[in-house]
Design a protein around this motif. Sequence first.
Motif, PDB file in Angstrom:
ATOM      1  N   TYR A  14       0.849  -1.185   0.000  1.00  0.00           N
ATOM      2  CA  TYR A  14       0.000   0.000   0.000  1.00  0.00           C
ATOM      3  C   TYR A  14       0.888   1.239   0.000  1.00  0.00           C
ATOM      4  CZ  TYR A  14      -3.744  -3.078   1.727  1.00  0.00           C
ATOM      5  OH  TYR A  14      -4.679  -4.079   1.879  1.00  0.00           O
TER       6      TYR A  14
ATOM      7  N   GLN B 282       0.542   5.305   1.450  1.00  0.00           N
ATOM      8  CA  GLN B 282      -0.285   6.156   2.292  1.00  0.00           C
ATOM      9  C   GLN B 282       0.325   7.544   2.371  1.00  0.00           C
ATOM     10  OE1 GLN B 282      -0.775   5.059   6.472  1.00  0.00           O
ATOM     11  NE2 GLN B 282      -2.839   5.932   6.492  1.00  0.00           N
TER      12      GLN B 282
ATOM     13  N   GLY C 233      -3.060  12.042   6.051  1.00  0.00           N
ATOM     14  CA  GLY C 233      -4.486  12.313   6.112  1.00  0.00           C
ATOM     15  C   GLY C 233      -5.345  11.417   5.259  1.00  0.00           C
ATOM     16  N   GLN C 234      -4.733  10.411   4.648  1.00  0.00           N
ATOM     17  CA  GLN C 234      -5.477   9.494   3.795  1.00  0.00           C
ATOM     18  C   GLN C 234      -5.337   8.061   4.295  1.00  0.00           C
ATOM     19  OE1 GLN C 234      -7.447  10.496   1.168  1.00  0.00           O
ATOM     20  NE2 GLN C 234      -6.953  12.517   1.975  1.00  0.00           N
ATOM     21  N   GLY C 235      -6.248   7.210   3.845  1.00  0.00           N
ATOM     22  CA  GLY C 235      -6.124   5.802   4.163  1.00  0.00           C
ATOM     23  C   GLY C 235      -5.107   5.118   3.257  1.00  0.00           C
ATOM     24  N   PRO C 236      -4.681   3.927   3.622  1.00  0.00           N
ATOM     25  CA  PRO C 236      -3.772   3.182   2.747  1.00  0.00           C
ATOM     26  C   PRO C 236      -4.411   2.961   1.373  1.00  0.00           C
ATOM     27  CG  PRO C 236      -3.872   2.171   4.916  1.00  0.00           C
ATOM     28  CD  PRO C 236      -4.943   3.208   4.882  1.00  0.00           C
TER      29      PRO C 236
ATOM     30  N   PHE D 124      -4.277   0.820  -2.036  1.00  0.00           N
ATOM     31  CA  PHE D 124      -3.825  -0.478  -2.530  1.00  0.00           C
ATOM     32  C   PHE D 124      -2.913  -0.310  -3.744  1.00  0.00           C
ATOM     33  CE2 PHE D 124      -4.102  -4.957  -3.432  1.00  0.00           C
ATOM     34  CZ  PHE D 124      -4.127  -5.049  -4.811  1.00  0.00           C
TER      35      PHE D 124
ATOM     36  N   SER E 111      -2.868  -2.451  -8.869  1.00  0.00           N
ATOM     37  CA  SER E 111      -3.721  -1.287  -9.041  1.00  0.00           C
ATOM     38  C   SER E 111      -3.505  -0.637 -10.398  1.00  0.00           C
ATOM     39  CB  SER E 111      -3.438  -0.269  -7.932  1.00  0.00           C
ATOM     40  OG  SER E 111      -4.089   0.945  -8.197  1.00  0.00           O
TER      41      SER E 111
ATOM     42  N   LEU F 112       3.582   0.913   2.749  1.00  0.00           N
ATOM     43  CA  LEU F 112       3.258  -0.078   3.761  1.00  0.00           C
ATOM     44  C   LEU F 112       3.137  -1.458   3.141  1.00  0.00           C
ATOM     45  CD1 LEU F 112       0.430   1.936   5.539  1.00  0.00           C
ATOM     46  CD2 LEU F 112       2.608   1.344   6.575  1.00  0.00           C
TER      47      LEU F 112
ATOM     48  N   PHE G 184       0.224  -5.214   9.414  1.00  0.00           N
ATOM     49  CA  PHE G 184       1.025  -4.232   8.706  1.00  0.00           C
ATOM     50  C   PHE G 184       2.432  -4.123   9.293  1.00  0.00           C
ATOM     51  CE2 PHE G 184      -1.645  -1.904   5.721  1.00  0.00           C
ATOM     52  CZ  PHE G 184      -2.899  -2.381   6.041  1.00  0.00           C
ATOM     53  N   GLY G 185       3.381  -3.867   8.413  1.00  0.00           N
ATOM     54  CA  GLY G 185       4.723  -3.519   8.839  1.00  0.00           C
ATOM     55  C   GLY G 185       4.790  -2.048   9.193  1.00  0.00           C
ATOM     56  N   PRO G 186       5.950  -1.592   9.688  1.00  0.00           N
ATOM     57  CA  PRO G 186       6.101  -0.195  10.130  1.00  0.00           C
ATOM     58  C   PRO G 186       6.173   0.795   8.979  1.00  0.00           C
ATOM     59  CG  PRO G 186       8.175  -1.344  10.307  1.00  0.00           C
ATOM     60  CD  PRO G 186       7.161  -2.383   9.928  1.00  0.00           C
TER      61      PRO G 186
ATOM     62  N   PHE H 191      -9.989   3.468  10.324  1.00  0.00           N
ATOM     63  CA  PHE H 191     -10.300   3.243   8.919  1.00  0.00           C
ATOM     64  C   PHE H 191     -11.237   2.060   8.771  1.00  0.00           C
ATOM     65  CE2 PHE H 191      -7.125   6.077   7.223  1.00  0.00           C
ATOM     66  CZ  PHE H 191      -6.120   6.073   8.159  1.00  0.00           C
TER      67      PHE H 191
ATOM     68  N   GLY I   7     -11.177   3.416   3.593  1.00  0.00           N
ATOM     69  CA  GLY I   7     -11.727   4.760   3.654  1.00  0.00           C
ATOM     70  C   GLY I   7     -10.626   5.758   3.970  1.00  0.00           C
ATOM     71  N   ALA I   8     -10.979   7.034   3.923  1.00  0.00           N
ATOM     72  CA  ALA I   8      -9.995   8.090   4.175  1.00  0.00           C
ATOM     73  C   ALA I   8      -9.661   8.214   5.657  1.00  0.00           C
ATOM     74  CB  ALA I   8     -10.497   9.419   3.629  1.00  0.00           C
TER      75      ALA I   8
END
Lengths: 116, 110
Positions: A35, A37, A40-43, A45, A58, A91, A107-109, B87, B101-102
């Motif tokens: 992923y 990131q 302020g956003q989600g991961p 893909f 993707s 990630l 998840f890894g760091p 999330f 999601g965000a």
Amino acid sequence: DTGVSQDPRHKITKRGQNVTFRCDPISEHNRLYWYRQTLGQGPEFLTYFQNEAQLEKSRLLSDRFSAERPKGSFSTLEIQRTEQGDSAMYLCASSLEHRTGGYEQYFGPGTRLTVT
Amino acid sequence: GQSLEQPSEVTAVEGAIVQINCTYQTSGFYGLSWYQQHDGGAPTFLSYNALDGLEETGRFSSFLSRSDSYGYLLLQELQMKDSASYFCAVKGTGGFKTIFGAGTRLFVKA
């Protein structure tokens, strides 16, 4: 097992250079995800492996991105000709599929990439 | 297309209960998951719902209504350490790609 590990943790590179990141998943996990990131956003893909097979990538990814998982264990993500827009946290996650079809991803760091 | 919507921020006081909603739009559905992420940390799995109803894990519960394409995460007895981003996530068509999601940033005040 100490969980998912990623190397390096931080990478600063100049625009146009190539970079490669490594992910070591939890040993018995056959599924591996990459992923990206941003703040302020989600991961977001990037790609998915089941064992050594890359089953999904993707469409957001340009040809500059490539990933491998040669023996179904560790994975590498390479970005060629980096651009400033590639600056982000990358990630890696691994999982086993539950009998219910659920999927707890570990998840890894992350590797923080800064392109200057 | 495939998308998830959740509030960007929620603020609550220590000891209270807070609910974080998530609505999703996917062409296939393989369950709804929730992850927590503290600043500077990696996302950590909280819960997964494949079927309608409530799943409870300690202070956290998660609910799913497939007919409404809606779920929520319920956090009880809020603690300062619960301040983080939360999330929701679904698997996309084919069951491989995971869409997040965000995120909802939760601030817990004393």
